[in-house]
Design a protein around this motif. Structure first.
Motif, PDB file in Angstrom:
ATOM      1  N   PRO A   1       0.827  -1.219   0.000  1.00 47.74           N
ATOM      2  CA  PRO A   1       0.000   0.000   0.000  1.00 47.74           C
ATOM      3  C   PRO A   1       0.855   1.261   0.000  1.00 47.74           C
ATOM      4  CG  PRO A   1       0.050  -0.982   2.189  1.00 47.74           C
ATOM      5  CD  PRO A   1       0.731  -1.961   1.278  1.00 47.74           C
ATOM      6  N   LYS A   2       0.438   2.226  -0.811  1.00 54.85           N
ATOM      7  CA  LYS A   2       1.152   3.501  -0.897  1.00 54.85           C
ATOM      8  C   LYS A   2       0.151   4.641  -0.718  1.00 54.85           C
ATOM      9  CE  LYS A   2       4.824   1.909  -4.008  1.00 54.85           C
ATOM     10  NZ  LYS A   2       4.430   0.501  -3.945  1.00 54.85           N
ATOM     11  N   PRO A   3       0.472   5.602   0.127  1.00 60.93           N
ATOM     12  CA  PRO A   3      -0.425   6.751   0.289  1.00 60.93           C
ATOM     13  C   PRO A   3      -0.375   7.642  -0.941  1.00 60.93           C
ATOM     14  CG  PRO A   3       1.601   7.113   1.508  1.00 60.93           C
ATOM     15  CD  PRO A   3       1.684   5.713   0.964  1.00 60.93           C
ATOM     16  N   VAL A   4      -1.532   8.026  -1.447  1.00 64.58           N
ATOM     17  CA  VAL A   4      -1.610   8.912  -2.608  1.00 64.58           C
ATOM     18  C   VAL A   4      -2.653   9.978  -2.330  1.00 64.58           C
ATOM     19  CG1 VAL A   4      -0.887   7.130  -4.253  1.00 64.58           C
ATOM     20  CG2 VAL A   4      -3.314   7.421  -3.743  1.00 64.58           C
ATOM     21  N   TRP A   5      -2.709  10.959  -3.218  1.00 64.66           N
ATOM     22  CA  TRP A   5      -3.686  12.041  -3.107  1.00 64.66           C
ATOM     23  C   TRP A   5      -4.370  12.204  -4.451  1.00 64.66           C
ATOM     24  CZ3 TRP A   5      -3.960  14.095   1.793  1.00 64.66           C
ATOM     25  CH2 TRP A   5      -2.871  13.839   2.635  1.00 64.66           C
ATOM     26  N   THR A   6      -5.672  12.366  -4.438  1.00 62.70           N
ATOM     27  CA  THR A   6      -6.405  12.577  -5.677  1.00 62.70           C
ATOM     28  C   THR A   6      -6.152  14.000  -6.172  1.00 62.70           C
ATOM     29  OG1 THR A   6      -8.415  13.448  -4.641  1.00 62.70           O
ATOM     30  CG2 THR A   6      -8.200  11.041  -4.786  1.00 62.70           C
ATOM     31  N   PRO A   7      -6.519  14.307  -7.435  1.00 58.51           N
ATOM     32  CA  PRO A   7      -6.307  15.659  -7.953  1.00 58.51           C
ATOM     33  C   PRO A   7      -6.953  16.750  -7.107  1.00 58.51           C
ATOM     34  CG  PRO A   7      -6.781  14.178  -9.758  1.00 58.51           C
ATOM     35  CD  PRO A   7      -6.999  13.391  -8.489  1.00 58.51           C
TER      36      PRO A   7
ATOM     37  N   GLY B   1      -7.046  16.668  -3.898  1.00 55.91           N
ATOM     38  CA  GLY B   1      -6.370  16.702  -2.611  1.00 55.91           C
ATOM     39  C   GLY B   1      -6.916  15.767  -1.561  1.00 55.91           C
ATOM     40  N   MET B   2      -7.716  14.771  -1.949  1.00 51.65           N
ATOM     41  CA  MET B   2      -8.264  13.825  -0.994  1.00 51.65           C
ATOM     42  C   MET B   2      -7.297  12.658  -0.802  1.00 51.65           C
ATOM     43  SD  MET B   2     -11.072  15.242  -0.156  1.00 51.65           S
ATOM     44  CE  MET B   2     -11.936  13.929   0.714  1.00 51.65           C
ATOM     45  N   PRO B   3      -7.109  12.205   0.449  1.00 54.98           N
ATOM     46  CA  PRO B   3      -6.191  11.089   0.695  1.00 54.98           C
ATOM     47  C   PRO B   3      -6.784   9.761   0.243  1.00 54.98           C
ATOM     48  CG  PRO B   3      -7.289  11.705   2.729  1.00 54.98           C
ATOM     49  CD  PRO B   3      -7.710  12.721   1.698  1.00 54.98           C
TER      50      PRO B   3
ATOM     51  N   ALA C   1      -7.947   8.462   4.595  1.00 55.88           N
ATOM     52  CA  ALA C   1      -6.608   8.631   5.159  1.00 55.88           C
ATOM     53  C   ALA C   1      -6.267   7.477   6.095  1.00 55.88           C
ATOM     54  CB  ALA C   1      -6.524   9.952   5.914  1.00 55.88           C
ATOM     55  N   THR C   2      -4.999   7.118   6.131  1.00 54.40           N
ATOM     56  CA  THR C   2      -4.480   6.133   7.073  1.00 54.40           C
ATOM     57  C   THR C   2      -3.226   6.722   7.714  1.00 54.40           C
ATOM     58  OG1 THR C   2      -2.951   5.036   5.543  1.00 54.40           O
ATOM     59  CG2 THR C   2      -5.253   4.318   5.493  1.00 54.40           C
ATOM     60  N   ASP C   3      -2.611   5.964   8.614  1.00 60.25           N
ATOM     61  CA  ASP C   3      -1.370   6.431   9.228  1.00 60.25           C
ATOM     62  C   ASP C   3      -0.257   6.593   8.199  1.00 60.25           C
ATOM     63  OD1 ASP C   3      -2.638   6.474  11.602  1.00 60.25           O
ATOM     64  OD2 ASP C   3      -1.497   4.869  12.561  1.00 60.25           O
ATOM     65  N   LEU C   4      -0.383   5.927   7.049  1.00 58.05           N
ATOM     66  CA  LEU C   4       0.617   6.085   5.996  1.00 58.05           C
ATOM     67  C   LEU C   4       0.685   7.533   5.516  1.00 58.05           C
ATOM     68  CD1 LEU C   4      -0.136   2.909   3.833  1.00 58.05           C
ATOM     69  CD2 LEU C   4       1.850   3.267   5.306  1.00 58.05           C
ATOM     70  N   HIS C   5      -0.438   8.236   5.587  1.00 59.64           N
ATOM     71  CA  HIS C   5      -0.472   9.613   5.105  1.00 59.64           C
ATOM     72  C   HIS C   5       0.199  10.584   6.071  1.00 59.64           C
ATOM     73  CE1 HIS C   5      -3.585   7.751   2.594  1.00 59.64           C
ATOM     74  NE2 HIS C   5      -3.335   8.709   1.734  1.00 59.64           N
ATOM     75  N   ASP C   6       0.409  10.151   7.315  1.00 59.75           N
ATOM     76  CA  ASP C   6       1.044  11.041   8.285  1.00 59.75           C
ATOM     77  C   ASP C   6       2.459  11.419   7.862  1.00 59.75           C
ATOM     78  OD1 ASP C   6      -1.236  10.873   9.762  1.00 59.75           O
ATOM     79  OD2 ASP C   6      -0.452   9.411  11.201  1.00 59.75           O
TER      80      ASP C   6
ATOM     81  N   ARG D   1       1.047  16.301   1.701  1.00 60.67           N
ATOM     82  CA  ARG D   1      -0.048  16.549   0.768  1.00 60.67           C
ATOM     83  C   ARG D   1       0.425  17.499  -0.328  1.00 60.67           C
ATOM     84  NH1 ARG D   1      -6.159  18.468   2.419  1.00 60.67           N
ATOM     85  NH2 ARG D   1      -6.931  18.864   0.324  1.00 60.67           N
ATOM     86  N   PRO D   2       0.293  17.103  -1.598  1.00 64.93           N
ATOM     87  CA  PRO D   2       0.791  17.956  -2.687  1.00 64.93           C
ATOM     88  C   PRO D   2      -0.110  19.155  -2.916  1.00 64.93           C
ATOM     89  CG  PRO D   2      -0.338  16.057  -3.582  1.00 64.93           C
ATOM     90  CD  PRO D   2      -0.296  15.851  -2.081  1.00 64.93           C
ATOM     91  N   ASP D   3       0.435  20.151  -3.573  1.00 61.76           N
ATOM     92  CA  ASP D   3      -0.373  21.295  -3.961  1.00 61.76           C
ATOM     93  C   ASP D   3      -1.386  20.861  -5.014  1.00 61.76           C
ATOM     94  OD1 ASP D   3       1.089  22.937  -2.292  1.00 61.76           O
ATOM     95  OD2 ASP D   3       2.528  23.458  -3.870  1.00 61.76           O
ATOM     96  N   ALA D   4      -2.499  21.559  -5.067  1.00 66.25           N
ATOM     97  CA  ALA D   4      -3.523  21.239  -6.053  1.00 66.25           C
ATOM     98  C   ALA D   4      -2.968  21.399  -7.462  1.00 66.25           C
ATOM     99  CB  ALA D   4      -4.735  22.152  -5.870  1.00 66.25           C
ATOM    100  N   VAL D   5      -3.385  20.508  -8.351  1.00 68.49           N
ATOM    101  CA  VAL D   5      -2.949  20.590  -9.739  1.00 68.49           C
ATOM    102  C   VAL D   5      -3.664  21.747 -10.418  1.00 68.49           C
ATOM    103  CG1 VAL D   5      -2.879  19.383 -11.941  1.00 68.49           C
ATOM    104  CG2 VAL D   5      -2.521  18.123  -9.819  1.00 68.49           C
ATOM    105  N   GLN D   6      -2.911  22.616 -11.043  1.00 64.44           N
ATOM    106  CA  GLN D   6      -3.490  23.770 -11.712  1.00 64.44           C
ATOM    107  C   GLN D   6      -3.560  23.519 -13.214  1.00 64.44           C
ATOM    108  OE1 GLN D   6      -4.750  26.378 -10.074  1.00 64.44           O
ATOM    109  NE2 GLN D   6      -4.167  25.401  -8.156  1.00 64.44           N
TER     110      GLN D   6
END
Length: 205
Positions: free
Chosen positions: A32-38, A40-42, A60-65, A69-74
């Motif tokens: 499992p890898k923590p990711v963020w949707t476009p 910004g949702m975990p 979100a899980t503890d992996l996201h700690d 969190r990336p900046d929003a895609v523009q």
């Protein structure tokens, strides 16, 4: 096991479950890898232990700690690079986000450039009334389900692509009737045969 992360007492290993659209069952997520949707949702992306396909789950899980969190895609700014013309825009209903993310991940593994529909953009007024990614992407993939048939933004996406005479491809994930407007579009049944449908979709793109 519930929908939250579980922990093994001996080593605090995080154990997650997600629904595999290939196997059509809930499985334990491998790697499992923590990711963020476009927007910004975990979420978490990993592999199915049975078929090796991509699995995806929101939340979100503890992996996201430990994951920033990336900046929003523009998209649409005057000083950014334009999307490649062969980028595929994936339109889906909010209820289908997990399966859309899984299909998107498998397409990326196959070398297909994709742009995922952003559920958070419905209130944004873009120049000309159209999200720049819709205007720039060369093809549209619709994740077709009962929820998608009720989603105004998904319908607006296929009408835009049809009006622009750009390819519209249907990735069917539920047994629903295809709307007349896209009935003649290529349609691949992910619900019946995920691997076969993915292979056909890659070839079509």
């Amino acid at each position: 096991m519930n929908d939250h992360a579980q922990y093994a007492d001996e080593d605090d290993e995080i154990i997650l479950e997600a629904y595999c659209v290939r196997c059509k069952q809930t499985v334990e997520v491998e790697e499992p890898k923590p990711v963020w949707t476009p927007r910004g949702m975990p979420a978490t992306r990993g592999e199915c232990p049975d078929c090796g396909g991509t699995v995806f789950r929101m939340g979100a899980t503890d992996l996201h700690d430990k994951s920033k969190r990336p900046d929003a895609v523009q998209v649409g700014g005057g000083n950014r690079a334009r999307l490649a013309r062969d980028t595929a825009y994936i339109a889906f209903a909010e209820a289908d986000e997990s399966v859309a993310q899984a299909i998107a991940a498998d397409l990326e593994k196959s070398g297909i450039a994709i742009w995922l529909h952003d559920q958070g953009d419905s209130s944004v007024q873009w120049a000309g009334g159209v999200h720049p990614a819709l205007a720039e992407c060369g093809s549209l993939v619709i994740i077709l389900s009962a929820a998608a048939l009720r989603a105004d933004d998904v319908e607006a996406a296929w009408h835009f692509f049809k009006d622009k005479r750009k390819p519209v491809i249907v990735a069917q994930v539920e047994d629903v009737e295809t709307p007349d407007a896209i009935r003649r579009s290529p349609r691949f049944d992910f619900g019946a045969d995920y691997k076969g449908a993915l292979r056909q979709l890659v070839q079509a793109l």
